[in-house]
Design an enzyme around this catalytic site. Structure first.
Site, PDB file in Angstrom:
ATOM      1  CE  LYS A  55      -0.150   3.173   4.688  1.00 49.63           C
ATOM      2  NZ  LYS A  55       0.029   3.282   6.149  1.00 49.63           N
ATOM      3  CG  ASN A  63      -1.797   1.209   1.311  1.00 51.88           C
ATOM      4  OD1 ASN A  63      -1.940   1.954   0.335  1.00 51.88           O
ATOM      5  ND2 ASN A  63      -2.400   1.430   2.468  1.00 51.88           N
ATOM      6  CB  SER A 107       5.769  -2.041  11.677  1.00 51.62           C
ATOM      7  OG  SER A 107       5.367  -0.730  12.009  1.00 51.62           O
ATOM      8  N   GLY A 137       3.236  -1.267   4.204  1.00 46.01           N
ATOM      9  CA  GLY A 137       3.309   0.153   3.889  1.00 46.01           C
ATOM     10  C   GLY A 137       4.703   0.565   3.462  1.00 46.01           C
ATOM     11  N   GLY A 138       5.493   1.084   4.407  1.00 44.88           N
ATOM     12  CA  GLY A 138       6.794   1.655   4.107  1.00 44.88           C
ATOM     13  C   GLY A 138       7.745   0.723   3.380  1.00 44.88           C
ATOM     14  CD  GLU A 176      -5.140  -1.483   8.255  1.00 47.64           C
ATOM     15  OE1 GLU A 176      -4.164  -1.338   7.520  1.00 47.64           O
ATOM     16  OE2 GLU A 176      -6.064  -0.660   8.350  1.00 47.64           O
ATOM     17  CD  GLU A 194      -2.875   5.507   6.671  1.00 43.35           C
ATOM     18  OE1 GLU A 194      -1.760   5.172   7.108  1.00 43.35           O
ATOM     19  OE2 GLU A 194      -3.159   5.533   5.453  1.00 43.35           O
TER      20      GLU A 194
END
Length: 249
Positions: free
Chosen positions: A11, A9, A214, A235-236, A166, A96
């Site tokens: 984002k 993702n 994470s 994510g990151g 999540e 989010e």
């Protein structure tokens, strides 16, 4: 046997050049991977990324869409428009959007029903905040999100549904649920899906449930070793090609 999924993702991140470079790198990697690989670019990048991924095993999905055909809804994207790009996968209920944009499980249910009936694959996100976990409400929050979000979904539609657990407290914080904590939540979610209606036990056993929070190359192996964890919503670590490829290894 449930196939493992690694989903990225992105984002509201990455430039066109960055998104394009990662996509090109993933196209060759996914064609030889045993995982299903998904990416969810920002809306502005969908056309470019889906074009680069065309003909490969890489699945491109949308981070959000509105539950309608073409209509007057400023700022939203219709599944009809996504389908024109060959995109038939969409995220629903990301924390989010729940936390900052006020989306509720009831609203998400409208989306899920519409998208599934339109032939889309849906990744439905559920999870608790740190305050809810500290109060011992993790399971009651998950139960509420499952029951409300999946209300009135019939057995024939579940084959297009993926769940992502999540924990909100682990997203972008560097904290991560231990494999034992994650497995406990995944097992609970699978049980709750089995309780939705008579005969849902087989559906619950077959549904893919991802962990998000994470996820990194150095913890993905231990998470995926758990029997109820079928992949990661990342994510990151999905926003750089080398770390994304590290997840696939």
């Amino acid at each position: 046997m449930r196939k493992k999924i690694i989903a990225g993702n992105w984002k509201m991140n990455l430039t066109f050049a960055e998104a394009s470079a990662i996509t090109k790198g993933l196209v060759s990697a996914t064609n030889s991977s045993s995982y299903e690989v998904m990416i969810f670019p920002s809306a502005l990048h969908l056309e470019t990324v889906s074009s680069l991924a065309k003909g490969s095993k890489l699945i491109v999905g949308a981070q959000n869409a509105y539950q309608s055909g073409l209509t007057a809804m400023t700022g939203e994207i219709s599944p009809t428009q996504l389908a024109e790009l060959g995109i038939t996968t969409v995220l629903v209920g990301h924390s989010e959007r729940r936390q900052f944009l006020g989306e509720t499980s009831e609203f998400d249910n409208q989306k899920i029903l519409y998208f599934l009936k339109a032939g889309f694959r849906v990744v439905y996100c559920v999870g608790e905040t740190w305050a809810e976990r500290e109060k011992g409400n993790t399971f009651s929050v998950l139960e509420d999100q499952i029951k409300k979000g999946l209300k009135d979904i019939t057995s024939d539609l579940f084959s297009k549904l993926v769940i992502a657990y999540e924990p909100v407290w682990a997203i972008g914080t560097g904290k991560v649920a231990t494999p034992v904590e994650a497995e406990e939540a995944h097992a609970f979610i699978r049980k709750e899906i089995g309780n939705l209606f008579v005969g849902a036990g087989a559906i619950a056993e077959n549904i893919q449930i991802l962990y998000g929070g994470s996820v990194k190359p150095d913890n993905i192996k231990e998470l995926l070793a758990k029997p109820n964890i079928d992949g990661g919503l990342v994510g990151g670590a999905s926003q750089k090609l080398d770390s994304f490829l590290g997840l696939l290894k």
